[in-house]
Design a protein around this motif. Structure first.
Motif, PDB file in Angstrom:
ATOM      1  N   UNK A 181      49.983  34.661  40.032  1.00 46.43           N
ATOM      2  CA  UNK A 181      48.970  34.438  41.063  1.00 46.43           C
ATOM      3  C   UNK A 181      48.376  35.795  41.408  1.00 46.43           C
ATOM      4  N   UNK A 182      47.091  35.937  41.151  1.00 51.98           N
ATOM      5  CA  UNK A 182      46.391  37.198  41.382  1.00 51.98           C
ATOM      6  C   UNK A 182      45.549  37.052  42.639  1.00 51.98           C
TER       7      UNK A 182
ATOM      8  N   UNK B 299      40.993  42.286  39.243  1.00 52.33           N
ATOM      9  CA  UNK B 299      41.600  40.964  39.171  1.00 52.33           C
ATOM     10  C   UNK B 299      41.125  40.131  38.008  1.00 52.33           C
ATOM     11  N   UNK B 300      39.808  40.124  37.764  1.00 52.70           N
ATOM     12  CA  UNK B 300      39.289  39.334  36.639  1.00 52.70           C
ATOM     13  C   UNK B 300      39.667  39.951  35.304  1.00 52.70           C
ATOM     14  N   UNK B 301      39.672  41.274  35.237  1.00 51.60           N
ATOM     15  CA  UNK B 301      40.075  41.950  33.996  1.00 51.60           C
ATOM     16  C   UNK B 301      41.509  41.589  33.652  1.00 51.60           C
TER      17      UNK B 301
ATOM     18  N   UNK C  47      46.377  31.994  38.060  1.00 55.16           N
ATOM     19  CA  UNK C  47      45.454  31.578  39.110  1.00 55.16           C
ATOM     20  C   UNK C  47      44.939  32.817  39.826  1.00 55.16           C
ATOM     21  N   UNK C  48      43.623  32.906  39.967  1.00 47.61           N
ATOM     22  CA  UNK C  48      42.994  33.968  40.742  1.00 47.61           C
ATOM     23  C   UNK C  48      42.500  33.375  42.054  1.00 47.61           C
ATOM     24  N   UNK C  49      42.911  33.957  43.165  1.00 48.37           N
ATOM     25  CA  UNK C  49      42.438  33.566  44.485  1.00 48.37           C
ATOM     26  C   UNK C  49      41.385  34.571  44.940  1.00 48.37           C
TER      27      UNK C  49
ATOM     28  N   UNK D 246      53.511  37.733  41.711  1.00 51.10           N
ATOM     29  CA  UNK D 246      52.324  37.785  42.558  1.00 51.10           C
ATOM     30  C   UNK D 246      51.737  39.183  42.406  1.00 51.10           C
ATOM     31  N   UNK D 247      50.435  39.219  42.146  1.00 55.19           N
ATOM     32  CA  UNK D 247      49.766  40.489  41.877  1.00 55.19           C
ATOM     33  C   UNK D 247      48.638  40.663  42.889  1.00 55.19           C
TER      34      UNK D 247
END
Length: 622
Positions: free
Chosen positions: A40-41, A48-50, A64-66, A300-301
């Motif tokens: 979970x980013x 984040x997208x990279x 998953x990107x929030x 978690x990132x």
């Protein structure tokens, strides 16, 4: 370099249609609530997208990107180059944070940050530059094996998709890329804007005549001197390229790559484990005011950027116990370095009015709505001012621009020695490196030619055109902080940049502004200039420090709020980007950089994300 003009608009339209037609990674809150994802980013910006794109290269991994902002896909307001500052203060694109009043200047500052997918890469000024070798090796020397120039080049090349301009363009602008080390196969298109005014060559020649050399290898670790920098610019569509176009759009059809927009992260859910560390088990977030939870199977990132990442940690109970007690958050993990060691890049303008008979098309004409509309229409066919960019740069050492260099270095050394016992853990080691940089020719003094009136306290006169020579401070000694003041995630933390807290910053900067003024009296630039607008003839050199304090601004390149340093030096993450005292919380954004560098920041952010991807892929599973 570009397609025939009559086909560009059709190509751009087709690209937009194809983008809209392909499957989207954007999901609804119901698709993720109480579900499990491997990673979970938190933050769908540059890093984040990279990172998400690289991790989902493995189809067995779910990500998953929030992202708290909107998607803003194919938004012409973002894609149109040379729209400098248009997004700032616009709630659709900018978080528009505000700092605490500065102690030295008694001024508050707006800290703009990109709101939406792509983060600040969606609203920045498109400049692609790289730090000196030494600046990145200094990060390793502070206790971070593997975080050096060699690895930076390796990882940033994975992102870079440099497209050399035509031979004619290179010859006209005295370019030679033989010695440049820059990636050509990466997804982020980088090149020169189609239109570069001949006046740029005259300004560059002025820098040479003022004593600066041509930069030997500006994108290969030696930017000392003047050069033309490329931009994150697509030469086919003449549009901005950023992390969305490079890493989201091409990979949006991956079934293991999910993005939830308008999702405001509240905190990380953790539990204690047998080894004494915290393990992240999920992330709490809000959509439309309602709370939800998503579960993290592996990690978690945090990729929320230097301004928000420390706040998320503190709201999760990770940080200084004094800060956590004040906001009523139970201490889960005491880590006093969270939110400390803030460093920034800053700029100060010298504005010049151009002579009426000088041929130099600047952005000033866009102040006229009719002219702006005309150039918007021209952009659709691949011409006009929206196919220009910021290209004229110089990086100099203090001794190249000021006879006071030795005196300033000596005074800084004495001040640091006198106050060494009062510094927080690890800062003295940073200051030793900075003093060495300052005294041995490190190119930290940046000069940027902006074709228009920027940051001027004097308003533009109708029908007049202007140039602004910006003096950019890259190696500031002053340190600020970012801390939550409430347990409410919707309330911004307190941003306290402590600008000019250290006298050496003002001393160096004042010499830079004096040099920038000198350029207006140096040929061939002096032949372009009608007058110096600001500081103006009534301000002599002895008054420059007060001018700087009254009129400087920031370039929003904040680093250090979750520094990668040894824990005993107020570090927050280790060289694996893992938060100390946790098993599976990492930080992947500019906040981990412990000591600032002389370059615009986006290349470093992409490289951090690329290196982080390899680190995470090689890490054993919990």
């Amino acid at each position: 370099m570009s397609a025939p003009l009559d086909s560009i608009a059709n190509q751009f339209a087709q690209l937009s249609v194809e983008s809209a037609a392909q499957p989207s990674a954007i999901v609804s809150v119901d698709d993720v609530t109480n579900k499990f994802f491997d990673y979970v980013i938190c933050g769908g910006g540059t890093a984040g997208l990279t990172l998400a794109a690289r991790l989902t290269e493995d189809p067995a991994v779910s990500v998953l990107v929030l992202e708290a902002g909107d998607a803003n896909i194919d938004d012409p307001e973002l894609l149109r180059p040379a729209s400098y500052g248009k997004h700032f203060g616009n709630a659709n694109y900018d978080w528009h944070h505000q700092t605490k009043k500065s102690k030295v200047t008694q001024r508050e500052f707006s800290w703009s940050r990109g709101k939406g997918l792509g983060g600040s890469s969606a609203i920045n000024f498109l400049v692609w530059s790289k730090p000196p070798v030494r600046d990145l090796n200094d990060i390793e020397n502070l206790g971070n094996p593997g975080w050096n120039w060699e690895n930076f080049q390796k990882y940033v090349a994975r992102t870079e998709g440099f497209i050399a301009p035509s031979d004619d363009f290179q010859k006209k602008h005295n370019m030679n890329f033989d010695s440049w080390s820059i990636g050509k196969e990466g997804p982020l298109k980088i090149t020169y804007p189609k239109t570069v005014d001949p006046g740029e060559l005259k300004v560059q020649q002025t820098l040479f005549n003022a004593g600066l050399p041509a930069a030997p290898n500006p994108l290969s670790g030696d930017p000392k001197g003047a050069y033309f920098a490329p931009n994150t610019y697509d030469p086919t569509t003449h549009t901005r390229t950023y992390s969305t176009t490079a890493f989201y759009t091409p990979n949006a059809s991956r079934p293991n790559f999910k993005v939830l927009t308008s999702a405001h992260v509240q905190k990380i859910s953790t539990r204690e484990t047998l080894n004494g560390n915290l393990t992240a088990v999920g992330v709490e977030f809000k959509v439309a005011g309602k709370s939800y939870v998503v579960n993290a199977g592996r990690e978690v990132i945090l990729a929320a950027g230097s301004l928000k990442t420390p706040q998320i940690l503190e709201l999760s109970g990770i940080g200084s116990k004094e800060v956590l007690h004040k906001i009523g958050v139970p201490v889960r993990l005491e880590l006093p370095g969270v939110g400390e060691n803030i460093q920034e890049h800053m700029i100060c303008p010298v504005n010049f009015e151009l002579r009426d008979d000088v041929s130099y098309e600047t952005l000033c004409v866009l102040n006229d709505p009719d002219v702006a509309k005309k150039h918007t229409e021209l952009h659709a066919s691949g011409s006009g001012l929206f196919t220009t960019g910021l290209v004229g740069f110089a990086f100099a050492s203090l001794d190249q621009i000021s006879p006071r260099a030795d005196e300033i270095v000596r005074n800084a050394k004495e001040h640091i020695a006198k106050n060494a016992d009062s510094f927080p853990p690890g800062l003295l080691e940073q200051y030793k490196i900075q003093i060495e940089r300052l005294g041995t020719g490190s190119p930290a003094c940046e000069f940027i030619n902006f074709p228009g009136l920027l940051m001027s306290p004097t308003p533009a006169e109708k029908g007049k055109r202007y140039l602004t020579m910006l003096s950019g401070m890259n190696h500031c000694f002053s340190r600020g902080s970012i801390h939550a003041t409430s347990d409410d995630p919707a309330k911004d933390p307190e941003f306290d940049p402590q600008y000019l807290d250290q006298q050496v910053d003002l001393d160096v900067w004042s010499e830079m502004v004096k040099f920038a003024r000198k350029l207006g009296r140096t040929a061939p630039m002096k032949d372009l200039i009608a007058r110096e607008v600001t500081p103006g003839p009534d301000v002599d050199d002895s008054e420059v420090p007060e001018f700087v304090k009254a009129h400087f601004g920031t370039t929003w390149h904040t680093v250090g709020s979750c520094s990668m340093l040894p824990k005993e030096d107020n570090g927050v993450v280790d060289p694996q980007l893992k938060v100390y005292g946790t098993n599976n919380i990492r930080i992947v954004d500019l906040s981990v950089i412990p000591l600032h560098f002389a370059a615009h920041s986006q290349s470093v952010v992409y490289a951090v994300a690329e290196q982080a991807a390899d680190i995470i892929k090689a890490s054993p599973l919990l």
